[in-house]
Design a protein around this motif. Structure first.
Motif, PDB file in Angstrom:
ATOM      1  N   ASP A   1       0.994  -1.012  -0.201  1.00  0.00           N
ATOM      2  CA  ASP A   1       0.067   0.138  -0.281  1.00  0.00           C
ATOM      3  C   ASP A   1       0.932   1.266  -0.108  1.00  0.00           C
ATOM      4  O   ASP A   1       0.470   2.260  -0.694  1.00  0.00           O
TER       5      ASP A   1
ATOM      6  N   SER B   1       1.070   4.085  -2.937  1.00  0.00           N
ATOM      7  CA  SER B   1       0.718   5.716  -2.374  1.00  0.00           C
ATOM      8  C   SER B   1       2.071   6.210  -3.119  1.00  0.00           C
ATOM      9  O   SER B   1       1.952   7.388  -3.693  1.00  0.00           O
TER      10      SER B   1
ATOM     11  N   ARG C   1      -5.417  -5.268  -6.158  1.00  0.00           N
ATOM     12  CA  ARG C   1      -5.955  -4.402  -4.789  1.00  0.00           C
ATOM     13  C   ARG C   1      -6.993  -3.496  -4.868  1.00  0.00           C
ATOM     14  O   ARG C   1      -7.858  -3.628  -4.064  1.00  0.00           O
TER      15      ARG C   1
ATOM     16  N   HIS D   1     -12.627  -3.850  -3.539  1.00  0.00           N
ATOM     17  CA  HIS D   1     -13.931  -3.006  -3.349  1.00  0.00           C
ATOM     18  C   HIS D   1     -14.405  -2.441  -4.740  1.00  0.00           C
ATOM     19  O   HIS D   1     -13.542  -1.918  -5.631  1.00  0.00           O
TER      20      HIS D   1
ATOM     21  N   ARG E   1     -12.000   6.259  -0.145  1.00  0.00           N
ATOM     22  CA  ARG E   1     -11.229   5.441   0.800  1.00  0.00           C
ATOM     23  C   ARG E   1     -11.826   5.950   2.107  1.00  0.00           C
ATOM     24  O   ARG E   1     -11.648   5.188   3.012  1.00  0.00           O
ATOM     25  N   TRP E   2     -11.573   7.150   2.471  1.00  0.00           N
ATOM     26  CA  TRP E   2     -12.004   7.767   3.723  1.00  0.00           C
ATOM     27  C   TRP E   2     -13.136   7.236   4.176  1.00  0.00           C
ATOM     28  O   TRP E   2     -13.452   6.826   5.547  1.00  0.00           O
ATOM     29  N   LYS E   3     -14.349   7.225   3.480  1.00  0.00           N
ATOM     30  CA  LYS E   3     -15.566   6.559   3.813  1.00  0.00           C
ATOM     31  C   LYS E   3     -15.326   5.127   4.171  1.00  0.00           C
ATOM     32  O   LYS E   3     -16.133   4.596   5.229  1.00  0.00           O
ATOM     33  N   ARG E   4     -14.715   4.390   3.599  1.00  0.00           N
ATOM     34  CA  ARG E   4     -14.349   3.064   3.506  1.00  0.00           C
ATOM     35  C   ARG E   4     -13.712   2.680   5.105  1.00  0.00           C
ATOM     36  O   ARG E   4     -13.939   1.626   5.846  1.00  0.00           O
ATOM     37  N   LYS E   5     -12.879   3.521   5.354  1.00  0.00           N
ATOM     38  CA  LYS E   5     -11.993   3.504   6.632  1.00  0.00           C
ATOM     39  C   LYS E   5     -12.939   4.050   7.826  1.00  0.00           C
ATOM     40  O   LYS E   5     -12.473   3.849   8.932  1.00  0.00           O
ATOM     41  N   GLY E   6     -13.952   4.499   7.550  1.00  0.00           N
ATOM     42  CA  GLY E   6     -14.912   4.969   8.568  1.00  0.00           C
ATOM     43  C   GLY E   6     -14.753   6.471   8.875  1.00  0.00           C
ATOM     44  O   GLY E   6     -15.457   6.597  10.052  1.00  0.00           O
TER      45      GLY E   6
ATOM     46  N   ALA F   1     -12.448   7.216  12.387  1.00  0.00           N
ATOM     47  CA  ALA F   1     -11.506   5.738  12.700  1.00  0.00           C
ATOM     48  C   ALA F   1     -10.260   5.827  13.305  1.00  0.00           C
ATOM     49  O   ALA F   1      -9.592   7.134  13.142  1.00  0.00           O
TER      50      ALA F   1
END
Length: 192
Positions: A52, A56, A142, A146, A182-187, A191
């Motif tokens: 990851d 990035s 990767r 999702h 990504r932010w939404k998926r991480k909470g 989070a």
């Protein structure tokens, strides 16, 4: 079955090891596919960076001006050992090819029939293409975890690859959406 490099603990990188790995890649590579070689050395072989973080760093290096692979080496070197790591990686990556190009230019000037040389360079180009396919496959695998990631990859591939839209414009539009997904998926902000 081999272990997934994502699951192994990361190893520390010394400045000497960073320099030598980058020197080896710089001397043994030519043309494209260098990000694949860097992935193999930094993520799979030495386990200095996880997949990851590599992805990035690759994304950042492609948005910065200049040669993507040098940007990637500087980014990962800085991540591993700070400014000294960035310098060691970049210097190692560039010093070998600098002298190799000078030497090869002297040799090529003396060669009248370059048929075997052209065949060798075609083989190197094919190997580099294969390495690019591998790194692309890892990224796609990767992203496919999702649906939103797969959609982002597809949008970029269609707009840049097929419609020939400018990469920077596409990244400027897609990057905020990708970050938000990504932010939404991480909470979100709560989070940990």
């Amino acid at each position: 079955m081999t272990e997934d490099p994502q699951r192994l603990p990361l190893e520390p990188a010394s400045l000497t090891a960073l320099f030598l790995v980058c020197l080896k890649i710089g001397l043994l590579s030519f043309g494209g596919g260098l990000s694949g070689w860097l992935y193999r050395e930094f993520v799979e072989r030495h386990r200095w960076i996880d997949a990851d973080d590599f992805a990035s760093s690759l994304a950042i290096s492609q948005m910065l001006p200049g040669a993507n692979v040098i940007n990637l080496v500087v980014c990962m070197g800085e991540q591993l050992r700070g400014p000294a790591g960035a310098f060691a990686g970049a210097f190692g990556f560039l010093v070998g090819p600098f002298f190799a190009v000078i030497g090869l230019s002297a040799i090529i000037d003396r060669i009248t029939d370059a048929g075997p040389l052209q065949a060798a360079l075609a083989g190197v180009a094919a190997a580099a293409t294969g390495l690019l396919v591998v790194i692309g496959w890892h990224g796609l695998r990767r992203a496919s975890r999702h649906l939103s990631g797969l959609v982002v990859v597809a949008v970029v591939a269609v707009t840049v690859g097929l419609l020939k839209w400018p990469l920077l414009a596409v990244v400027a539009c897609v990057a905020p959406v990708s970050v938000a997904l990504r932010w939404k998926r991480k909470g979100g902000p709560d989070a940990g």
